[in-house]
Design a protein around this motif. Structure first.
Motif, mmCIF file in Angstrom:
data_model
loop_
_atom_site.group_PDB
_atom_site.id
_atom_site.type_symbol
_atom_site.label_atom_id
_atom_site.label_comp_id
_atom_site.label_asym_id
_atom_site.label_seq_id
_atom_site.Cartn_x
_atom_site.Cartn_y
_atom_site.Cartn_z
ATOM 1 N N ILE A 144 0.756 -1.212 0.193
ATOM 2 C CA ILE A 144 0.006 0.115 0.040
ATOM 3 C C ILE A 144 0.924 1.245 -0.144
ATOM 4 O O ILE A 144 0.366 2.297 -0.056
ATOM 5 N N GLY A 145 2.194 1.122 0.233
ATOM 6 C CA GLY A 145 3.024 2.197 0.202
ATOM 7 C C GLY A 145 3.833 2.887 -1.038
ATOM 8 O O GLY A 145 4.532 3.656 -0.695
ATOM 9 N N ALA A 146 3.065 2.663 -2.104
ATOM 10 C CA ALA A 146 3.640 2.974 -3.402
ATOM 11 C C ALA A 146 3.624 4.573 -3.133
ATOM 12 O O ALA A 146 4.525 5.270 -3.903
ATOM 13 N N GLU A 147 2.721 4.998 -2.563
ATOM 14 C CA GLU A 147 2.658 6.817 -2.547
ATOM 15 C C GLU A 147 3.679 7.268 -1.904
ATOM 16 O O GLU A 147 4.400 8.168 -2.311
ATOM 17 N N GLY A 148 3.905 6.657 -0.634
ATOM 18 C CA GLY A 148 5.308 7.123 0.073
ATOM 19 C C GLY A 148 6.474 6.980 -0.596
ATOM 20 O O GLY A 148 7.409 7.765 -0.578
ATOM 21 N N GLN A 149 6.551 5.794 -1.518
ATOM 22 C CA GLN A 149 7.918 5.290 -2.131
ATOM 23 C C GLN A 149 7.961 6.245 -3.316
ATOM 24 O O GLN A 149 9.232 6.606 -3.719
ATOM 25 N N VAL A 150 6.785 6.587 -3.781
ATOM 26 C CA VAL A 150 6.788 7.745 -5.126
ATOM 27 C C VAL A 150 7.462 9.078 -4.406
ATOM 28 O O VAL A 150 8.443 9.861 -4.991
ATOM 29 N N ILE A 151 6.945 9.353 -3.194
ATOM 30 C CA ILE A 151 7.477 10.675 -2.624
ATOM 31 C C ILE A 151 8.885 10.565 -2.372
ATOM 32 O O ILE A 151 9.768 11.617 -2.632
ATOM 33 N N ALA A 152 9.510 9.428 -1.566
ATOM 34 C CA ALA A 152 10.855 9.343 -1.484
ATOM 35 C C ALA A 152 11.655 9.154 -2.793
ATOM 36 O O ALA A 152 12.702 9.866 -2.573
ATOM 37 N N GLY A 153 11.407 8.508 -3.735
ATOM 38 C CA GLY A 153 11.916 8.612 -4.997
ATOM 39 C C GLY A 153 12.165 9.849 -5.627
ATOM 40 O O GLY A 153 13.241 10.673 -6.041
ATOM 41 N N GLY A 154 10.981 10.604 -5.639
ATOM 42 C CA GLY A 154 11.092 12.012 -6.201
ATOM 43 C C GLY A 154 11.812 12.993 -5.351
ATOM 44 O O GLY A 154 12.545 13.923 -5.773
ATOM 45 N N LEU A 155 11.786 12.855 -4.032
ATOM 46 C CA LEU A 155 12.699 13.816 -3.032
ATOM 47 C C LEU A 155 14.005 13.465 -3.387
ATOM 48 O O LEU A 155 14.810 14.327 -3.716
ATOM 49 N N THR A 156 14.550 12.295 -3.206
ATOM 50 C CA THR A 156 15.886 11.920 -3.450
ATOM 51 C C THR A 156 16.641 12.361 -4.960
ATOM 52 O O THR A 156 17.499 12.833 -5.093
ATOM 53 N N ALA A 157 15.522 11.931 -5.850
ATOM 54 C CA ALA A 157 15.993 12.176 -7.256
ATOM 55 C C ALA A 157 16.144 13.906 -7.351
ATOM 56 O O ALA A 157 16.952 14.331 -7.887
ATOM 57 N N GLY A 158 15.400 14.595 -6.732
ATOM 58 C CA GLY A 158 15.163 15.925 -7.097
ATOM 59 C C GLY A 158 16.349 16.612 -6.129
ATOM 60 O O GLY A 158 16.809 17.850 -6.782
ATOM 61 N N ILE A 159 16.862 16.154 -5.109
ATOM 62 C CA ILE A 159 17.810 16.707 -4.423
ATOM 63 C C ILE A 159 19.157 16.481 -5.145
ATOM 64 O O ILE A 159 20.068 17.298 -5.268
ATOM 65 N N VAL A 160 19.398 15.571 -5.534
ATOM 66 C CA VAL A 160 20.537 15.074 -6.390
ATOM 67 C C VAL A 160 20.352 16.083 -7.567
ATOM 68 O O VAL A 160 21.433 16.519 -8.407
ATOM 69 N N GLY A 161 19.314 16.257 -8.213
ATOM 70 C CA GLY A 161 19.261 17.070 -9.532
ATOM 71 C C GLY A 161 19.264 18.498 -9.384
ATOM 72 O O GLY A 161 20.073 19.017 -10.190
ATOM 73 N N PHE A 162 19.100 19.100 -8.176
ATOM 74 C CA PHE A 162 19.384 20.483 -7.983
ATOM 75 C C PHE A 162 20.785 20.717 -7.139
ATOM 76 O O PHE A 162 21.283 22.014 -7.117
ATOM 77 N N SER A 163 21.231 19.845 -6.557
ATOM 78 C CA SER A 163 22.367 19.905 -5.588
ATOM 79 C C SER A 163 23.614 20.048 -6.582
ATOM 80 O O SER A 163 24.627 20.846 -6.244
#
Length: 424
Positions: A144-163
């Protein structure tokens, strides 16, 4: 005369696991009879049922949807008041309302390059989150946690993307994508470990982690490290161009991008993993009969952890596709429920990889076409959702279609058990 009581033969773990794996393999691939035409075999592989049942499912959904459209249209309802004296007015109004709505639905999803682009944009994360649910289903787990996993994936990808800045795209983009997959895999790995080590039910832990991921993102967007210093609202710094998924040559004006290729590649890998690898055999075996799998030397705990971690990584691909491909920044609520939609996609696809991909494309077309239906015909968004639900219900429930049209169930196709009951 032999008076000895009849003693049932001892369980043969090897035979049990072989039989369970064979049943799982047959149901997962939805095999049609060997002598069936190629069309029937293809449709069976995608929908898990025959061509006739699939067509009748669409027809039934269209007919019921037409009734819903008719009795929610003002002109049709007005003509209904004097239908006995002038039935042609009612039929004309109803026909016009139904045609306009369905025409907008089809052309809004498939009517041109722009419409196809929006369909693929909507389908890309849905396929990924569908796989995030479908893979654990093979091991008897309900993610049931795909929503949280999407958020975690987008968050970590985004941090690397702008850092990082000044990096070439051939390094920066893969690094950001891997960060997204890894962050989400960790979010899936945790409930897997809790399930394997303590018996904590994955439904409870993943629901709690959904909230944890969402609230953590909300907090991080208020910090100086992530928040855009030029904005007062909770929006992150922009993703560097070197970490953005490029659009296709000649289609720069459309939003569809290379992330759809990433998701299709991941689907192919998932198919190979589940249907051709030793690890996939273990996942299928544990999901079918964990006791027999243990007796055959397999580790259900290991299978649980692997299934949840891989499922998390698939959801991370959806988050990376949204942040690096479409939105270009992290915002509060950027996932927009696509993780929960992935549950519907996986169940609609009956837990198979091919079915999940097809269901994601269908769901993406319904989303894209639904927006066009609302804009062009004035159909309310709630009604659009009802029509979408009718289409999905009939496609997902071939047994209902068989019962309505009195079609024999024995068509040589397997029926997939996509999940175990609570407490199994």
């Amino acid at each position: 005369m032999n008076d000895e009581p009849n003693v049932p033969p001892a369980d043969d773990p090897e035979a049990d696991i072989a039989a369970a794996a064979e049943r799982e393999r047959e149901s997962a691939t939805h095999k049609a009879p060997l002598g069936a035409p190629a069309t029937q075999r293809f449709v069976a592989a995608i929908t898990g049922t025959s061509v006739v049942v699939t067509i009748l499912a669409f027809v039934s959904a269209i007919v019921l949807g037409a009734l819903v459209i008719t009795f929610s249209d003002d002109a049709a309802l007005e003509a209904l008041g004097y239908v006995t004296s002038r039935p042609s007015d009612f039929l004309s109004a109803a026909g016009s309302a139904v045609y306009d709505a369905y025409h907008a639905l089809v052309t809004g999803s498939l009517g041109g390059l722009g419409q196809l682009s929006e369909t693929l944009v909507a389908a890309t994360p849905l396929i990924a989150t569908g796989l995030a649910v479908a893979i654990p289903l093979r091991a008897g787990l309900f993610n049931i946690g795909a929503e949280g996993q999407v958020i975690a994936g987008g968050l970590t990808a985004g941090i690397v993307g702008f850092s990082l800045s000044g990096w070439p795209i051939v390094i920066h983009l893969p690094l950001a994508v891997l960060a997204g997959l890894g962050g989400a895999a960790l979010m899936g790995w945790l409930p897997g470990v809790l399930k394997a080590r303590t018996g904590a039910h994955e439904v409870i832990t993943t629901i709690m982690l959904n909230n944890t991921a969402a609230l953590t993102t909300t907090y991080l967007l208020s910090t100086a490290f992530i928040r855009n210093p030029t904005r007062n609202d909770p929006i992150s710094k922009g993703i560097a161009e070197s970490a953005r998924f490029p659009r296709f040559p000649g289609l720069g004006s459309y939003r569809v991008n290379v992330s759809i290729i990433l998701v299709i590649v991941l689907a192919i890998i998932a198919f190979w993993l589940l249907e051709r690898s030793t690890t996939g055999f273990e996942l299928n075996a544990v999901g079918s009969n964990p006791v027999a799998a243990t007796s055959a030397g397999m580790s259900p705990n290991r299978a649980i952890i692997i299934a949840m971690a891989i499922g998390g990584a698939m959801a991370g691909a959806a988050g990376a596709a949204e942040i690096l491909g479409i939105q270009g920044r992290i915002t509060d609520g950027f996932s927009a429920g696509i993780g929960f939609d992935g549950i519907t996609v996986a169940l609609l696809g009956r837990g198979s990889v091919g079915g999940t991909v097809a269901a994601g494309l269908l769901f993406g077309a319904l989303k894209s076409g639904g927006r066009a239906m609302q804009a062009q015909t004035g159909t309310s968004l709630d009604l659009v959702v009802v029509i979408q639900a009718l289409i999905i219900v009939f496609i997902a429930a071939p047994g209902l279609v068989r019962a309505l049209y009195r079609i024999k169930a024995d068509d040589g196709l397997g029926t997939t058990r996509v999940a175990k009951g609570w407490g199994s």
